[in-house]
Scaffold this motif. Structure first.
Motif, PDB file in Angstrom:
ATOM      1  N   GLU A 139     -12.991 -36.082   0.925  1.00  0.00           N
ATOM      2  CA  GLU A 139     -14.218 -35.962   1.720  1.00  0.00           C
ATOM      3  C   GLU A 139     -13.943 -35.887   3.213  1.00  0.00           C
ATOM      4  OE1 GLU A 139     -16.966 -38.988   0.651  1.00  0.00           O
ATOM      5  OE2 GLU A 139     -16.814 -38.584  -1.492  1.00  0.00           O
ATOM      6  N   ASN A 159     -14.085 -32.084   5.463  1.00  0.00           N
ATOM      7  CA  ASN A 159     -14.763 -32.283   6.737  1.00  0.00           C
ATOM      8  C   ASN A 159     -13.907 -31.734   7.867  1.00  0.00           C
ATOM      9  OD1 ASN A 159     -15.552 -33.986   9.291  1.00  0.00           O
ATOM     10  ND2 ASN A 159     -17.262 -34.180   7.869  1.00  0.00           N
ATOM     11  N   TYR A 184     -19.721 -43.335   6.972  1.00  0.00           N
ATOM     12  CA  TYR A 184     -21.127 -42.923   6.996  1.00  0.00           C
ATOM     13  C   TYR A 184     -21.290 -41.622   7.791  1.00  0.00           C
ATOM     14  CZ  TYR A 184     -22.715 -47.332   4.959  1.00  0.00           C
ATOM     15  OH  TYR A 184     -22.928 -48.380   4.110  1.00  0.00           O
ATOM     16  N   ASP A 189     -20.028 -38.747   5.734  1.00  0.00           N
ATOM     17  CA  ASP A 189     -20.982 -38.385   4.670  1.00  0.00           C
ATOM     18  C   ASP A 189     -22.174 -37.610   5.230  1.00  0.00           C
ATOM     19  OD1 ASP A 189     -19.413 -39.587   2.780  1.00  0.00           O
ATOM     20  OD2 ASP A 189     -20.532 -41.463   2.733  1.00  0.00           O
ATOM     21  N   ILE A 190     -22.685 -38.060   6.382  1.00  0.00           N
ATOM     22  CA  ILE A 190     -23.827 -37.363   6.989  1.00  0.00           C
ATOM     23  C   ILE A 190     -23.447 -35.939   7.376  1.00  0.00           C
ATOM     24  CG2 ILE A 190     -25.343 -37.322   9.013  1.00  0.00           C
ATOM     25  CD1 ILE A 190     -25.327 -40.389   8.925  1.00  0.00           C
ATOM     26  N   HIS A 191     -22.275 -35.789   7.980  1.00  0.00           N
ATOM     27  CA  HIS A 191     -21.841 -34.460   8.397  1.00  0.00           C
ATOM     28  C   HIS A 191     -21.622 -33.553   7.194  1.00  0.00           C
ATOM     29  CE1 HIS A 191     -19.266 -31.369  10.293  1.00  0.00           C
ATOM     30  NE2 HIS A 191     -19.881 -31.705  11.410  1.00  0.00           N
ATOM     31  N   ASN A 192     -21.011 -34.084   6.131  1.00  0.00           N
ATOM     32  CA  ASN A 192     -20.808 -33.286   4.922  1.00  0.00           C
ATOM     33  C   ASN A 192     -22.140 -32.891   4.281  1.00  0.00           C
ATOM     34  OD1 ASN A 192     -18.049 -33.371   5.165  1.00  0.00           O
ATOM     35  ND2 ASN A 192     -17.757 -35.031   3.704  1.00  0.00           N
ATOM     36  N   ALA A 193     -23.107 -33.835   4.265  1.00  0.00           N
ATOM     37  CA  ALA A 193     -24.422 -33.538   3.690  1.00  0.00           C
ATOM     38  C   ALA A 193     -25.140 -32.463   4.497  1.00  0.00           C
ATOM     39  CB  ALA A 193     -25.265 -34.813   3.641  1.00  0.00           C
ATOM     40  N   ALA A 194     -24.998 -32.509   5.822  1.00  0.00           N
ATOM     41  CA  ALA A 194     -25.617 -31.489   6.670  1.00  0.00           C
ATOM     42  C   ALA A 194     -25.013 -30.117   6.406  1.00  0.00           C
ATOM     43  CB  ALA A 194     -25.462 -31.870   8.138  1.00  0.00           C
ATOM     44  N   GLU A 252     -23.587 -29.187   3.548  1.00  0.00           N
ATOM     45  CA  GLU A 252     -24.016 -28.771   2.214  1.00  0.00           C
ATOM     46  C   GLU A 252     -25.458 -28.255   2.245  1.00  0.00           C
ATOM     47  OE1 GLU A 252     -23.448 -32.084  -0.324  1.00  0.00           O
ATOM     48  OE2 GLU A 252     -21.251 -32.022  -0.217  1.00  0.00           O
ATOM     49  N   TYR A 253     -26.318 -28.918   3.020  1.00  0.00           N
ATOM     50  CA  TYR A 253     -27.706 -28.460   3.133  1.00  0.00           C
ATOM     51  C   TYR A 253     -27.755 -27.068   3.759  1.00  0.00           C
ATOM     52  CZ  TYR A 253     -32.613 -28.294   4.530  1.00  0.00           C
ATOM     53  OH  TYR A 253     -33.912 -27.917   4.701  1.00  0.00           O
ATOM     54  N   LYS A 313     -26.074 -33.108  12.830  1.00  0.00           N
ATOM     55  CA  LYS A 313     -24.675 -32.772  12.539  1.00  0.00           C
ATOM     56  C   LYS A 313     -23.778 -33.059  13.731  1.00  0.00           C
ATOM     57  CE  LYS A 313     -23.420 -28.497  12.397  1.00  0.00           C
ATOM     58  NZ  LYS A 313     -23.246 -27.072  12.023  1.00  0.00           N
TER      59      LYS A 313
END
Length: 420
Positions: free
Chosen positions: A46, A51, A193, A196-201, A203-204, A277
Motif C-alpha cells: 500500500e 502510493n 491514515y 490510505d486517504i491518498h490511495n482512496a482518492a 482509486e475514486y 489528496k
C-alpha cells in the motif's frame, strides 16, 4: 548464506557480559521466537508499491543516503585501502554499495527494522554483507531480556543466527518504538491514515474516469409507470456495453418508457478531492521527513525556496539516517579493528552553500585569530597564526617614501605620479 548453528534452548548471554536487572521480567518465554505484529506485506504494497508519494519519499531518502561517499580512518589517518572499505564498496557479489545501502534504508523505512548479515571466514574476517527481508526474521529472546538469536524463515526452512559473536552474525537496526521491546516503528505506520486517504482518492479518481467521468446516478420512471423484465434486461445490457468505461465517454443515451436520469453522487470538484489528496500527500511527506516541495506537492509554503527545502531535507532527515547506519557499521565492523567509518559531508552539494556562508562569517570575524579561523575552515594551523587579524597592520614598518607611494600612487624612482 552462511548458517550459524545455535542451541536456542540455552537462553543466556555469554558469561562475560552483564545483564539488565529488569530485563528478565520482559520475557515470559525465553528461547521462543517472537514475530513482529506488523503487517510488512501490507506496508510494502500500500505504501511503496501503490502510493506514489510514499514511494518517492522512501526512494529519495535511500538514494540520498547511498550517494554520500565514505572514508575509513585509523585515528586521524585516512586509509586509501582497507578491508572494510573494500567490503562496503562490494558488499556481496550481487550488489554494489549504492544498491546495498538503498535496500538497508528501504527496509528500515518500510518496516522500522533492518537486518544485515555478516558472512565471515577464517579469523572472523567479514567477507560479505547481505540485507535480509524483515518479514522473514524473528527475534529469539533470552532469559535476560535481550535477543539471544535471530531466526530467519523462508520457503519452509529456517536458519538460526547467534546474537553474540565477534562480529555478531546479524546487526539489527531499528527505529524507536515506545510500545515494543523488540521491533521498531516505521514511518509508514505513522503515516498509515494519510496513505490510505491518498490511495482512496486515487482509486475514486480512477473509478470516476472509468465511468465516463460522470457522477453516479440512477434511472427512474415516472409515477404509475413500470418497466417490463424484458425492457429492464435490455436497458441493463445497453448500459454495460455502450455507456461504461472511458471508450464510451460522451456517448448519448436514448431513454424510453418514461425513464429519466437522476444524479446521485457529487463530482470530484464538489468533494474537494484534489485538496484532500494534496493534504494527505503533505502528511505522508511529514511522516517521512521529506519537504513536499521536493516532490512537487502544491500548496506548501513552509520553505521560501527549493534550496532551503533541500537543505532541510538533508540536515533533518538524510544526515541523521546516514549517521544511524554508519554508527551501526562502526560498532559492528570498524571499531573492533581499530578503525572508523566517516561520511564525507563536504561532498554533499546541498550543504555547500550553507558552509560557504559560515566560512564568510568566520573570515570577516574580528574576534578570532588566524589559526582559529583556519581550524574552523578545516585547515591546519600555521606559525604566527595566534595573532588577531587587527594586529597585522599592512602599513607597519613602512618609511615615509613607501607610505606616500601607497597613499598617493607615487612612483618611488621618478617621484612622480603613476601616470607620469
Amino acid at each position: 548464506m552462511r548458517i550459524f548453528g545455535f542451541d536456542i534452548s540455552r537462553g543466556a548471554r555469554p558469561a562475560e557480559q552483564k545483564a539488565s536487572a529488569v530485563g528478565a521480567s520482559l520475557v515470559m518465554t525465553p528461547g521462543r521466537a517472537v514475530w513482529s505484529n506488523r503487517d510488512y506485506a501490507s506496508f510494502s504494497k500500500e505504501a511503496y508499491q501503490q502510493n506514489v508519494v510514499a514511494n518517492r519519499c522512501i526512494a529519495s531518502i535511500a538514494e540520498a543516503v547511498a550517494s554520500v561517499p565514505l572514508t575509513v580512518c585509523r585515528g586521524e589517518t585516512e586509509l586509501v585501502t582497507s578491508p572494510i572499505g573494500d567490503l562496503l564498496a562490494q558488499p556481496n557479489p550481487a550488489q554494489g554499495y549504492s544498491e546495498y545501502v538503498t535496500a538497508v534504508v528501504g527496509y528500515l523505512l518500510i518496516s522500522g527494522n533492518s537486518y544485515q548479515e555478516a558472512v565471515t571466514a577464517t579469523g572472523a574476517q567479514v567477507q560479505e554483507l547481505y540485507s535480509l527481508r524483515p518479514d522473514r526474521m524473528k527475534i529469539v529472546p533470552g532469559a535476560d531480556g535481550m535477543p539471544q538469536a535471530y531466526e530467519y524463515c523462508v520457503n519452509g526452512s529456517r536458519v538460526i543466527f547467534d546474537a553474540y559473536g565477534e562480529p555478531a552474525a546479524i546487526k539489527h537496526t531499528r527505529l524507536f518504538n515506545p510500545l515494543n521491546d523488540w521491533y521498531g516503528l516505521a514511518p509508514v505506520e505513522a503515516g498509515a491514515y494519510a496513505i490510505d486517504i491518498h490511495n482512496a482518492a486515487m482509486e475514486y479518481t480512477q473509478a470516476y474516469l472509468g465511468n465516463s467521468a460522470r457522477p453516479s446516478g440512477a434511472l427512474v420512471t415516472k409515477e404509475k409507470s413500470d418497466l417490463s423484465d424484458e425492457a429492464f434486461e435490455r436497458l441493463k445490457a445497453q448500459l454495460e456495453d455502450q455507456h461504461q468505461g472511458p471508450r464510451n465517454a460522451g456517448r448519448p443515451m436514448l431513454l424510453e418508457g418514461g425513464l429519466a436520469w437522476q444524479a446521485m453522487g457529487g463530482s470530484p470538484k464538489d468533494a474537494m478531492l484534489t485538496e484532500v489528496k494534496n493534504s494527505a500527500a503533505r502528511d505522508i511527506c511529514l511522516a517521512f521527513g521529506v519537504p513536499p516541495m521536493l516532490i512537487g506537492i502544491p500548496g506548501d509554503n513552509t520553505y521560501s525556496n527549493y534550496s532551503e527545502a533541500r537543505l532541510a531535507f538533508w540536515e533533518d532527515t538524510v544526515i541523521p539516517t546516514l549517521g544511524l547506519i554508519v554508527g551501526e557499521w562502526n560498532e559492528w565492523l570498524a571499531e573492533p579493528q581499530g578503525m572508523e567509518i566517516k561520511p564525507d559531508l563536504d561532498a554533499i552539494p546541498a550543504i555547500v552553500e550553507k558552509r560557504q556562508r559560515l566560512w564568510d562569517m568566520v573570515e570577516k570575524s574580528s574576534v578570532l585569530t588566524i589559526n582559529e579561523k583556519r581550524e574552523a575552515m578545516g585547515y591546519d594551523t600555521i606559525e604566527g597564526g595566534e595573532a588577531m587579524p587587527m594586529d597585522t597592520d599592512p602599513l607597519a614598518g613602512l618609511g615615509p617614501d613607501e607610505f606616500n607611494a601607497l597613499a598617493y600612487g607615487l612612483d618611488l624612482e621618478t617621484k612622480g605620479g603613476r601616470n607620469g
